[in-house]
Design a protein around this motif. Structure first.
Motif, PDB file in Angstrom:
ATOM      1  N   SER A 179       0.820  -1.218   0.000  1.00 54.22           N
ATOM      2  CA  SER A 179       0.000   0.000   0.000  1.00 54.22           C
ATOM      3  C   SER A 179       0.848   1.260   0.000  1.00 54.22           C
ATOM      4  O   SER A 179       0.534   2.239  -0.686  1.00 54.22           O
ATOM      5  CB  SER A 179      -0.934  -0.003   1.218  1.00 54.22           C
ATOM      6  OG  SER A 179      -1.857  -1.058   1.128  1.00 54.22           O
ATOM      7  N   GLU A 180       1.960   1.240   0.769  1.00 49.08           N
ATOM      8  CA  GLU A 180       2.782   2.443   0.835  1.00 49.08           C
ATOM      9  C   GLU A 180       3.446   2.742  -0.503  1.00 49.08           C
ATOM     10  O   GLU A 180       3.613   3.908  -0.887  1.00 49.08           O
ATOM     11  CB  GLU A 180       3.838   2.327   1.941  1.00 49.08           C
ATOM     12  CG  GLU A 180       4.801   1.167   1.795  1.00 49.08           C
ATOM     13  CD  GLU A 180       4.315  -0.108   2.470  1.00 49.08           C
ATOM     14  OE1 GLU A 180       5.158  -0.970   2.778  1.00 49.08           O
ATOM     15  OE2 GLU A 180       3.089  -0.225   2.672  1.00 49.08           O
ATOM     16  N   SER A 183       0.715   4.118  -2.813  1.00 54.24           N
ATOM     17  CA  SER A 183       0.413   5.485  -2.413  1.00 54.24           C
ATOM     18  C   SER A 183       1.467   6.452  -2.942  1.00 54.24           C
ATOM     19  O   SER A 183       1.144   7.532  -3.449  1.00 54.24           O
ATOM     20  CB  SER A 183       0.340   5.571  -0.884  1.00 54.24           C
ATOM     21  OG  SER A 183       0.046   6.885  -0.472  1.00 54.24           O
ATOM     22  N   GLU A 184       2.739   6.059  -2.846  1.00 53.34           N
ATOM     23  CA  GLU A 184       3.824   6.900  -3.350  1.00 53.34           C
ATOM     24  C   GLU A 184       3.710   7.104  -4.854  1.00 53.34           C
ATOM     25  O   GLU A 184       3.890   8.212  -5.367  1.00 53.34           O
ATOM     26  CB  GLU A 184       5.169   6.263  -2.999  1.00 53.34           C
ATOM     27  CG  GLU A 184       6.372   7.074  -3.433  1.00 53.34           C
ATOM     28  CD  GLU A 184       7.683   6.406  -3.060  1.00 53.34           C
ATOM     29  OE1 GLU A 184       8.710   6.736  -3.696  1.00 53.34           O
ATOM     30  OE2 GLU A 184       7.686   5.558  -2.145  1.00 53.34           O
ATOM     31  N   PHE A 186       0.949   6.899  -6.723  1.00 53.42           N
ATOM     32  CA  PHE A 186      -0.201   7.743  -7.032  1.00 53.42           C
ATOM     33  C   PHE A 186       0.104   9.216  -6.746  1.00 53.42           C
ATOM     34  O   PHE A 186      -0.305  10.106  -7.493  1.00 53.42           O
ATOM     35  CB  PHE A 186      -1.425   7.302  -6.233  1.00 53.42           C
ATOM     36  CG  PHE A 186      -1.956   5.949  -6.623  1.00 53.42           C
ATOM     37  CD1 PHE A 186      -1.947   5.533  -7.943  1.00 53.42           C
ATOM     38  CD2 PHE A 186      -2.468   5.086  -5.669  1.00 53.42           C
ATOM     39  CE1 PHE A 186      -2.435   4.286  -8.311  1.00 53.42           C
ATOM     40  CE2 PHE A 186      -2.961   3.842  -6.021  1.00 53.42           C
ATOM     41  CZ  PHE A 186      -2.947   3.437  -7.344  1.00 53.42           C
ATOM     42  N   ASN A 187       0.828   9.468  -5.668  1.00 53.18           N
ATOM     43  CA  ASN A 187       1.186  10.845  -5.337  1.00 53.18           C
ATOM     44  C   ASN A 187       2.112  11.453  -6.383  1.00 53.18           C
ATOM     45  O   ASN A 187       1.960  12.621  -6.774  1.00 53.18           O
ATOM     46  CB  ASN A 187       1.861  10.897  -3.959  1.00 53.18           C
ATOM     47  CG  ASN A 187       0.853  10.818  -2.819  1.00 53.18           C
ATOM     48  OD1 ASN A 187      -0.214  11.403  -2.894  1.00 53.18           O
ATOM     49  ND2 ASN A 187       1.193  10.097  -1.766  1.00 53.18           N
ATOM     50  N   LEU A 188       3.094  10.663  -6.853  1.00 54.32           N
ATOM     51  CA  LEU A 188       4.019  11.160  -7.861  1.00 54.32           C
ATOM     52  C   LEU A 188       3.309  11.479  -9.164  1.00 54.32           C
ATOM     53  O   LEU A 188       3.569  12.500  -9.808  1.00 54.32           O
ATOM     54  CB  LEU A 188       5.130  10.126  -8.102  1.00 54.32           C
ATOM     55  CG  LEU A 188       6.188   9.997  -7.000  1.00 54.32           C
ATOM     56  CD1 LEU A 188       7.113   8.817  -7.292  1.00 54.32           C
ATOM     57  CD2 LEU A 188       6.999  11.289  -6.883  1.00 54.32           C
ATOM     58  N   HIS A 190       0.100  12.169  -9.545  1.00 47.34           N
ATOM     59  CA  HIS A 190      -0.804  13.305  -9.360  1.00 47.34           C
ATOM     60  C   HIS A 190      -0.043  14.618  -9.354  1.00 47.34           C
ATOM     61  O   HIS A 190      -0.514  15.636  -9.887  1.00 47.34           O
ATOM     62  CB  HIS A 190      -1.575  13.135  -8.048  1.00 47.34           C
ATOM     63  CG  HIS A 190      -2.707  14.103  -7.899  1.00 47.34           C
ATOM     64  ND1 HIS A 190      -2.577  15.315  -7.247  1.00 47.34           N
ATOM     65  CD2 HIS A 190      -3.994  14.056  -8.342  1.00 47.34           C
ATOM     66  CE1 HIS A 190      -3.721  15.953  -7.281  1.00 47.34           C
ATOM     67  NE2 HIS A 190      -4.602  15.229  -7.933  1.00 47.34           N
ATOM     68  N   ALA A 191       1.161  14.614  -8.785  1.00 45.15           N
ATOM     69  CA  ALA A 191       1.963  15.835  -8.717  1.00 45.15           C
ATOM     70  C   ALA A 191       2.447  16.279 -10.096  1.00 45.15           C
ATOM     71  O   ALA A 191       2.797  17.444 -10.292  1.00 45.15           O
ATOM     72  CB  ALA A 191       3.161  15.618  -7.796  1.00 45.15           C
ATOM     73  N   GLU A 407      -7.703  11.631  -7.381  1.00 43.53           N
ATOM     74  CA  GLU A 407      -6.914  11.930  -6.188  1.00 43.53           C
ATOM     75  C   GLU A 407      -6.256  10.660  -5.661  1.00 43.53           C
ATOM     76  O   GLU A 407      -6.833   9.566  -5.771  1.00 43.53           O
ATOM     77  CB  GLU A 407      -7.812  12.531  -5.100  1.00 43.53           C
ATOM     78  CG  GLU A 407      -8.415  13.889  -5.447  1.00 43.53           C
ATOM     79  CD  GLU A 407      -7.364  14.992  -5.470  1.00 43.53           C
ATOM     80  OE1 GLU A 407      -6.350  14.842  -4.754  1.00 43.53           O
ATOM     81  OE2 GLU A 407      -7.561  15.980  -6.195  1.00 43.53           O
ATOM     82  N   PRO A 408      -5.046  10.768  -5.084  1.00 45.96           N
ATOM     83  CA  PRO A 408      -4.349   9.575  -4.578  1.00 45.96           C
ATOM     84  C   PRO A 408      -5.178   8.770  -3.577  1.00 45.96           C
ATOM     85  O   PRO A 408      -5.184   7.536  -3.614  1.00 45.96           O
ATOM     86  CB  PRO A 408      -3.096  10.158  -3.922  1.00 45.96           C
ATOM     87  CG  PRO A 408      -2.840  11.426  -4.674  1.00 45.96           C
ATOM     88  CD  PRO A 408      -4.192  11.972  -5.006  1.00 45.96           C
ATOM     89  N   GLY A 409      -5.891   9.448  -2.688  1.00 45.00           N
ATOM     90  CA  GLY A 409      -6.719   8.732  -1.712  1.00 45.00           C
ATOM     91  C   GLY A 409      -7.830   7.941  -2.378  1.00 45.00           C
ATOM     92  O   GLY A 409      -8.117   6.795  -1.993  1.00 45.00           O
TER      93      GLY A 409
END
Length: 463
Positions: A179-180, A183-184, A186-188, A190-191, A407-409
């Motif tokens: 999951s971590e 999550s990383e 998806f954040n990258l 999205h940014a 969104e990442p969430g």
């Protein structure tokens, strides 16, 4: 595959089983007893003769979906699992026979016959748009139980997830599916979007593909992972045929452009030209006169081609296509409402098939009406279900949101939903594909590679 480091959710306590008329438990019980007796005696010829008699998929209806429903009888499932496990042990026993009893070449010939008779499983990931993370969750549930098929197809958003699964070895998949790590990622991603971006563009999709998918060919991806990636693309031209790109029919074609083409939603993104690895290793155009668009338009779930090319006869579908998800009914579920919807959907398909030739003739020279007419007719007449269907909990998705930046969430929520709904099908999937996976594994061990496809293949046109 070994995935001890990933946690397995305990959901089996609430899962019950139910025997049905279409499941003949007496046949399974009889054959299980016979196989145990033969294995104990250790007679190689008798064991080979037994398998020649009856190693077939869905023996006595053991894949019947009702057996695996939550209100069932555990006895039926336990009997089937014992039978499947015993066959797997018997196949290993054949592979372990001394060379003076059965040569390696004879073992391989036997196992390849078994593979052809039993058939193979394919995982098909539908068009998805912003729902694509759901497919990651489904894949995670299969990976946790060493049940990820070696043949994985994807169209549109599903093509990205299929490529992720088929370009990483087992160890890399373990790391990715935490999951971590997701999550990383998806954040990258999205940014990387512009601050005012609301809808994905072709450039955005290219960035995602470049970040997640290595610049390799279909053949190179297969060499690394032993998994066959299959990508659906549709022609941008009116009178051309769609393709299912893979390591058999298009081994030298590069993945990135293939996936971008499969994601090119008509009207929102430009058609894409494919690229290939040239004789000297350079990047060269592949069929340079043609461009390609969203694969879900013509072949969202390419079961017929996977059946022909790879000998697949059992299909798992992760279905999230926002265009049709609201109308998809699992064909294994019965009831007055399901029967009514089946009737109207079947009638609608036949009506579209009858109406399309005349309608297309009227607009065949009117661009872009001719392409739009073809697109909607193929969307309305495709089959969107398989033997096992894994659907999102939320089936009513706004098609206009299919290209929205997620969104990442929300992406992680979709992964969790895919994993949970995948787990609900795990026991049925295991009983239906464990033997096929075992055969493939033994062939690989004996030959040093998966040489099931050494025979000549009929390639798709235009190669």
């Amino acid at each position: 595959m070994k995935f001890e480091n990933l946690q397995t959710p305990d959901i089996f306590g609430w899962m019950g089983l139910q025997g049905m008329r279409s499941f003949d438990h007496e046949i399974i019980r009889s054959r299980l007893s016979e196989l145990k007796s033969i294995r104990q005696k250790g007679d190689a010829h008798e064991l080979l003769y037994y398998f020649s008699e009856g190693i077939h998929g869905n023996m006595a209806g053991m894949g019947t979906p009702e057996i695996y429903e939550s209100n069932g009888n555990h006895e039926a499932y336990d009997l089937i699992k014992s039978y499947v496990d015993e066959i797997s042990l018997g196949l290993s026993q054949v592979a372990d026979l001394p060379p003076d009893v059965l040569s390696d070449s004879a073992k391989l010939a036997f196992l390849r016959r078994c593979s052809q008779a039993y058939g193979r499983c394919a995982l098909m990931l539908s068009g998805a748009g912003s729902m694509a993370p759901f497919h990651l969750g489904v894949c995670k549930a299969l990976v946790l139980q060493d049940l990820l098929p070696t043949i994985i197809s994807g169209s549109s958003g599903g093509a990205i997830i299929a490529a992720i699964m088929c370009t990483r070895d087992d160890e890399e998949l373990v790391a990715l599916l935490r999951s971590e790590m997701l999550s990383e990622m998806f954040n990258l991603v999205h940014a990387a979007y512009e601050a005012d971006t609301k809808l994905l563009s072709g450039d955005d999709v290219a960035k995602i593909i470049s970040a997640w998918i290595p610049d390799v060919t279909f053949a190179e991806a297969y060499e690394k992972t032993g998994r066959h990636l299959c990508i659906s693309v549709a022609p941008a031209e009116l009178h051309q045929q769609s393709r299912t790109l893979n390591s058999i029919t298009t081994p030298n074609v590069l993945l990135r452009e293939s996936i971008q083409a499969s994601c090119a939603v008509p009207g929102f993104m430009e058609p894409v030209k494919l690229m290939a690895r040239g004789i000297g290793g350079e990047r060269v155009p592949y069929v340079s006169s043609r461009s390609w668009i969203d694969g879900s338009v013509t072949d969202d779930l390419p079961a017929s081609r996977l059946r022909r090319i790879f000998g697949c006869n059992f299909f798992i579908a992760s279905q999230t296509n926002p265009m049709i998800l609201w109308s998809v009914q699992d064909p294994n579920l019965r009831g007055p409402m399901s029967d009514w919807l089946d009737f109207w959907q079947s009638a609608s398909k036949e009506w579209v098939k009858a109406f399309y030739p005349a309608a297309q003739k009227m607009v065949q020279n009117v661009y872009p009406m001719n392409l739009v007419m073809r697109m909607y007719s193929t969307i309305l007449t495709q089959d969107y279900t398989a033997d096992v269907n894994i659907l999102p909990t939320q089936k009513f998705v706004n098609p206009n949101a299919m290209l929205e930046v997620i969104e990442p969430g929300a992406a992680l929520d979709l992964v969790n939903d895919g994993e949970a709904n995948g787990w609900r099908q795990i026991r049925r999937i295991r009983n239906c594909i464990q033997i096929g996976l075992k055969i493939d594994s033994l062939i690989t061990d004996l030959s040093g590679d998966d040489n099931i496809y050494e025979r000549d293949h009929v390639c798709e046109g235009g190669l």
